[in-house]
Design a protein around this motif. Structure first.
Motif, PDB file in Angstrom:
ATOM      1  N   MET A   1      42.611  63.668  74.667  1.00 31.82           N
ATOM      2  CA  MET A   1      42.097  63.579  76.035  1.00 31.82           C
ATOM      3  C   MET A   1      42.111  64.941  76.737  1.00 31.82           C
ATOM      4  N   ASN A   2      43.055  65.802  76.370  1.00 29.16           N
ATOM      5  CA  ASN A   2      43.048  67.149  76.956  1.00 29.16           C
ATOM      6  C   ASN A   2      41.769  67.901  76.592  1.00 29.16           C
ATOM      7  N   ALA A   3      41.320  67.747  75.332  1.00 27.68           N
ATOM      8  CA  ALA A   3      40.074  68.397  74.918  1.00 27.68           C
ATOM      9  C   ALA A   3      38.879  67.784  75.638  1.00 27.68           C
ATOM     10  N   THR A   4      38.908  66.457  75.818  1.00 26.55           N
ATOM     11  CA  THR A   4      37.819  65.787  76.542  1.00 26.55           C
ATOM     12  C   THR A   4      37.771  66.261  77.991  1.00 26.55           C
ATOM     13  N   TYR A   5      38.938  66.461  78.590  1.00 32.44           N
ATOM     14  CA  TYR A   5      39.006  66.974  79.957  1.00 32.44           C
ATOM     15  C   TYR A   5      38.355  68.361  80.044  1.00 32.44           C
ATOM     16  N   LYS A   6      38.636  69.220  79.059  1.00 32.92           N
ATOM     17  CA  LYS A   6      38.031  70.559  79.059  1.00 32.92           C
ATOM     18  C   LYS A   6      36.501  70.470  78.939  1.00 32.92           C
ATOM     19  N   LEU A   7      36.012  69.501  78.165  1.00 32.76           N
ATOM     20  CA  LEU A   7      34.559  69.321  78.063  1.00 32.76           C
ATOM     21  C   LEU A   7      33.965  68.887  79.402  1.00 32.76           C
ATOM     22  N   GLY A   8      34.749  68.120  80.194  1.00 33.08           N
ATOM     23  CA  GLY A   8      34.299  67.760  81.541  1.00 33.08           C
ATOM     24  C   GLY A   8      34.185  68.979  82.429  1.00 33.08           C
ATOM     25  N   LEU A   9      35.188  69.868  82.354  1.00 29.77           N
ATOM     26  CA  LEU A   9      35.110  71.106  83.130  1.00 29.77           C
ATOM     27  C   LEU A   9      33.899  71.942  82.715  1.00 29.77           C
ATOM     28  N   LEU A  10      33.664  72.003  81.411  1.00 28.64           N
ATOM     29  CA  LEU A  10      32.540  72.789  80.913  1.00 28.64           C
ATOM     30  C   LEU A  10      31.209  72.201  81.376  1.00 28.64           C
ATOM     31  N   ALA A  11      31.119  70.867  81.403  1.00 29.80           N
ATOM     32  CA  ALA A  11      29.885  70.220  81.868  1.00 29.80           C
ATOM     33  C   ALA A  11      29.607  70.574  83.324  1.00 29.80           C
ATOM     34  N   LEU A  12      30.666  70.636  84.141  1.00 30.49           N
ATOM     35  CA  LEU A  12      30.465  71.053  85.533  1.00 30.49           C
ATOM     36  C   LEU A  12      29.941  72.488  85.593  1.00 30.49           C
ATOM     37  N   ARG A  13      30.488  73.366  84.783  1.00 30.87           N
ATOM     38  CA  ARG A  13      30.034  74.762  84.769  1.00 30.87           C
ATOM     39  C   ARG A  13      28.560  74.864  84.351  1.00 30.87           C
TER      40      ARG A  13
ATOM     41  N   GLU B   1      31.767  75.133  71.752  1.00 32.85           N
ATOM     42  CA  GLU B   1      31.965  75.001  70.307  1.00 32.85           C
ATOM     43  C   GLU B   1      33.442  74.796  69.978  1.00 32.85           C
ATOM     44  N   LEU B   2      34.300  75.556  70.632  1.00 33.04           N
ATOM     45  CA  LEU B   2      35.741  75.415  70.394  1.00 33.04           C
ATOM     46  C   LEU B   2      36.272  74.073  70.884  1.00 33.04           C
ATOM     47  N   PHE B   3      35.901  73.654  72.103  1.00 32.37           N
ATOM     48  CA  PHE B   3      36.386  72.387  72.658  1.00 32.37           C
ATOM     49  C   PHE B   3      35.953  71.203  71.790  1.00 32.37           C
TER      50      PHE B   3
ATOM     51  N   GLU C   1      40.741  63.805  67.358  1.00 31.79           N
ATOM     52  CA  GLU C   1      40.375  62.392  67.283  1.00 31.79           C
ATOM     53  C   GLU C   1      40.571  61.865  65.861  1.00 31.79           C
ATOM     54  N   ARG C   2      40.218  62.679  64.877  1.00 36.39           N
ATOM     55  CA  ARG C   2      40.375  62.258  63.486  1.00 36.39           C
ATOM     56  C   ARG C   2      41.849  62.164  63.092  1.00 36.39           C
ATOM     57  N   LEU C   3      42.639  63.109  63.541  1.00 37.97           N
ATOM     58  CA  LEU C   3      44.045  63.148  63.134  1.00 37.97           C
ATOM     59  C   LEU C   3      44.950  62.272  63.994  1.00 37.97           C
ATOM     60  N   LEU C   4      44.675  62.224  65.292  1.00 37.87           N
ATOM     61  CA  LEU C   4      45.596  61.582  66.232  1.00 37.87           C
ATOM     62  C   LEU C   4      45.054  60.304  66.859  1.00 37.87           C
ATOM     63  N   GLY C   5      43.741  60.165  66.879  1.00 34.54           N
ATOM     64  CA  GLY C   5      43.155  58.997  67.530  1.00 34.54           C
ATOM     65  C   GLY C   5      42.459  59.366  68.824  1.00 34.54           C
ATOM     66  N   ARG C   6      41.491  58.545  69.201  1.00 32.16           N
ATOM     67  CA  ARG C   6      40.672  58.839  70.367  1.00 32.16           C
ATOM     68  C   ARG C   6      41.485  58.868  71.656  1.00 32.16           C
ATOM     69  N   GLU C   7      42.482  58.004  71.778  1.00 38.14           N
ATOM     70  CA  GLU C   7      43.202  57.883  73.047  1.00 38.14           C
ATOM     71  C   GLU C   7      44.485  58.708  73.091  1.00 38.14           C
ATOM     72  N   HIS C   8      44.696  59.529  72.094  1.00 37.81           N
ATOM     73  CA  HIS C   8      45.898  60.362  72.122  1.00 37.81           C
ATOM     74  C   HIS C   8      45.826  61.339  73.290  1.00 37.81           C
ATOM     75  N   ARG C   9      46.982  61.656  73.832  1.00 40.28           N
ATOM     76  CA  ARG C   9      47.063  62.552  74.984  1.00 40.28           C
ATOM     77  C   ARG C   9      46.384  63.897  74.716  1.00 40.28           C
ATOM     78  N   LEU C  10      46.594  64.469  73.522  1.00 42.35           N
ATOM     79  CA  LEU C  10      46.010  65.766  73.214  1.00 42.35           C
ATOM     80  C   LEU C  10      44.492  65.683  73.027  1.00 42.35           C
TER      81      LEU C  10
ATOM     82  N   ARG D   1      37.041  66.804  68.025  1.00 41.81           N
ATOM     83  CA  ARG D   1      36.745  66.097  66.774  1.00 41.81           C
ATOM     84  C   ARG D   1      37.971  66.044  65.858  1.00 41.81           C
ATOM     85  N   THR D   2      38.640  67.166  65.719  1.00 44.77           N
ATOM     86  CA  THR D   2      39.785  67.212  64.806  1.00 44.77           C
ATOM     87  C   THR D   2      40.935  66.357  65.324  1.00 44.77           C
TER      88      THR D   2
END
Length: 677
Positions: free
Chosen positions: A613-625, A592-594, A602-611, A599-600
């Motif tokens: 992508m950091n959240a997307t990376y955390k969602l990848g880790l969570l998917a593995l878990r 829920e937090l990730f 992506e809306r404020l900074l853009g989909r490809e912004h470094r930050l 979402r926030t």
């Protein structure tokens, strides 16, 4: 009628002018005094002689020689920035022409009329006719070109340094060939100019002369040292960007000052980050006419002056690009928003700046070879040659303080988009601040801290510690130990230590800093909360996730009260809290937090912004878990593609995403052929 007395028809002594002596006069007498001849304009038509071999221009010279020998239906034009070797190429072609029995005429636009009249005289025109055309340049051009067309011997005409094309024809476009630049059956016309505008010269054939590369640049440097192969030549040639003028100056210095600089390595160390020293050392060695064109500073000052005469905004745009794009880095146009330039960089002017005016300023810089339009990652950008950028920055001083501060403000408003870009720009700003005291110590510290932050984002933690350490020393001395900038420098030093895994040392720094920030700023000041955030990260690095989660929850509540839900720091706290929850196996809370952070951002900074992508990376880790490898693969692949483009293939975070993607287990292939029995 009696004759006048003899005494009235006698003269003695020296006589000047005309003397008429008459004995008997009947009727009218008309005296026509001869006109005094106008002084002959002393012009030189001889080409410069080359002192060394011409390097890296074999293909271009072959093309020019072939066109010259076959007969060119149009003139040829060499374009490129000052100091890049256009005149050298023309002089080499002149040597070839002379060796083939051609007559060579070398003229300059600033003396174009008397020089071209002298050309016609050498081809058989009379001096009297030439003098008659001095006040009628259009008629003079027709008369001169009749003699050139009818010449029994082939000729090469070089019009060198035609940097103000209107001197070739004040009325028409030079390419129309109605002025001094024309093609002819009698010979070959070559023009050199900084103005790289094919439409201006059309239908002439335009050749761009670029800087030298690799062995050609090294050999050119060695030639100017007297042919001595010395250690460090390759490094020095690269540092000088392969610019022929810079290689010439460096070679002359090495040849003359052998005691001070026994080899290129020693000169390279002396130049360090300040190429203005090249001019200081070589100025006494540059003699003859056109001295301004034979020093780096003079080359760019002349170009800026010419551009400034045509566009009121061009100089400010060039200085902005030199600060934002050092070392040949492309500046995307999105980094130069019109509103930002008006708010921060450009001074109020009687010439309003709009999109069309900005485009004209960029075009003025481009046609003079100062700026190249570049395509970078599917977006348009502007790029300065590294040597142009560095030399332009070297001229920045007290009078440019407003512009320098404005560029920093413009950049600060866009920070966190591309750390590589920001690192270069803040480092350039910091270097200017270190030698222009008028910018003030606070500005010097701020740019140093921004440089350190970019180092951290790029995984260059030791470099970050060094930049922050220098900023801290300046801040403590000039601003005091409790100044917010001094405290921020301490924060970044500790962050550099933490990410180098000096955990205990970093924790001690953070705890001491927390006490000072609470005292100086308050318990819930955003910067105080930053320090608490880092202390919570230390707990996580020690696998004390329960403590880390509790601390991040408290920090997040304070962030929401003080800064609101969309602040960069609030989202960072939410991200850290999700990471702690994931390590405590509270996967639903973590997801829920990730997702809220993603979402926030992506809306404020853009989909490809470094930050983002950091959240997307955390969602990848969570998917593995959660045992969802297909979802993890999608997340990691998106992160890898973006990080590769923004941070670079070798960045630690890019490598981490690559390793994560490679480590995701693939599903077992299905057996489509049924049971094997």
């Amino acid at each position: 009628m009696a004759s006048p007395p003899e005494a009235h028809n006698h003269t003695s002594g020296p006589v000047y002018g005309h003397l008429i002596q008459a004995r008997d006069i009947h009727g009218d007498v008309t005296v026509n005094a001869a006109r005094s001849a106008a002084p002959v304009h002393d012009v030189g038509l001889d080409p410069p002689r080359l002192a060394t071999a011409v390097r890296g221009r074999d293909v271009l010279l072959a093309v020019l020689r072939d066109a010259m020998e076959r007969g060119a239906p149009v003139p040829h034009v060499l374009t490129g920035p000052g100091g890049f070797g256009k005149t050298t190429v023309a002089a080499s072609l002149a040597e070839h022409a002379r060796s083939e029995g051609w007559t060579v005429f070398w003229v300059r636009p600033d003396t174009i009329l008397p020089s071209m009249l002298e050309v016609a005289v050498e081809l058989g025109g009379t001096r009297e006719e030439a003098e008659g055309f001095r006040t009628a340049p259009r008629s003079a051009a027709r008369w001169v070109w009749r003699h050139l067309d009818a010449s029994p011997r082939p000729w090469l005409l070089v019009i060198d340094n035609a940097d103000q094309p209107e001197l070739l024809d004040p009325v028409n476009r030079p390419g129309e060939q109605r002025g001094w630049m024309r093609s002819s059956p009698g010979g070959f016309v070559l023009v050199t100019s900084r103005v790289d505008d094919p439409a201006l010269w059309a239908p002439a054939q335009v050749h761009r002369v670029d800087s030298l590369e690799g062995p050609d640049a090294v050999n050119a440097l060695i030639d100017h040292t007297g042919g001595r192969e010395l250690p460090g030549a390759q490094e020095l040639a690269a540092r000088l960007g392969g610019v022929p003028l810079a290689l010439f100056l460096a070679g002359r210095i090495l040849a003359t000052h052998g005691v001070l600089f026994p080899d290129p390595n020693s000169l390279l160390a002396h130049l360090d980050e300040d190429l203005a020293r090249l001019d200081e050392l070589s100025a006494p060695l540059v003699t003859g006419e056109d001295g301004e064109r034979r020093l780096l500073s003079g080359v760019w000052e002349l170009s800026l002056r010419m551009v400034g005469e045509r566009d009121p905004h061009a100089e400010a745009v060039l200085l902005t690009l030199a600060l934002l794009g050092p070392r040949g880095r492309t500046v995307p146009l999105r980094r130069l928003p019109l509103s930002g330039l008006l708010d921060h960089v450009l001074t109020p002017s009687e010439h309003p700046l709009d999109e069309a005016a900005f485009a004209r300023a960029v075009n003025a810089l481009a046609v003079h070879g100062l700026v190249e339009v570049d395509q970078l990652h599917e977006e348009v950008g502007l790029r300065l040659h590294p040597l142009v950028s560095e030399t332009v920055r070297a001229r920045l001083g007290v009078d440019d303080a407003r512009l320098v501060i404005g560029v920093a403000e413009l950049l600060a408003g866009q920070v966190d988009e591309d750390p590589w870009f920001e690192l270069g720009a803040f480092a350039a700003l910091n270097a200017v601040a270190s030698r222009v005291p008028a910018l003030g110590p606070a500005f010097l510290v701020e740019t140093g801290l921004a440089e350190a932050t970019a180092h951290i984002q790029l995984g260059q933690f030791a470099e970050a510690e060094g930049s922050a350490g220098a900023a801290r020393r300046t801040a403590e001395e000039a601003l005091g130990p409790d100044h917010p900038l001094t405290l921020q420098a301490r924060h970044l030093i500790a962050e550099g230590l933490l990410f180098q895994e000096h955990v205990s040392e970093a924790e001690r720094e953070y705890l001491a800093l927390l006490e000072d920030r609470r005292r100086a700023l308050g318990a819930e000041h955003p910067r105080t909360l930053d320090t608490l955030h880092q202390i919570a990260l230390v707990a996580g690095m020690r696998d004390d996730w329960a403590s880390a989660r509790a601390q991040h929850e408290e920090i997040l509540r304070a962030r929401l009260r003080v800064q609101g839900p969309e602040a960069v720091e609030t989202l960072a706290s939410m991200d850290a809290l999700g990471y702690a929850a994931m390590h405590e196996s509270d996967l639903s809370a973590a997801e829920e937090l990730f997702r809220e952070v993603e979402r926030t951002r992506e809306r404020l900074l853009g989909r490809e912004h470094r930050l983002t992508m950091n959240a997307t990376y955390k969602l990848g880790l969570l998917a593995l878990r959660r045992g969802r490898p297909s979802d993890a693969r999608i997340h990691f692949r998106a992160v890898l593609e973006t990080r590769s483009r923004v941070l670079g293939e070798d960045h630690p975070q890019t490598q981490l995403a690559r390793e994560r993607l490679a480590g995701v287990p693939r599903p077992e292939p299905r057996n489509s052929g049924g049971s094997s029995g």
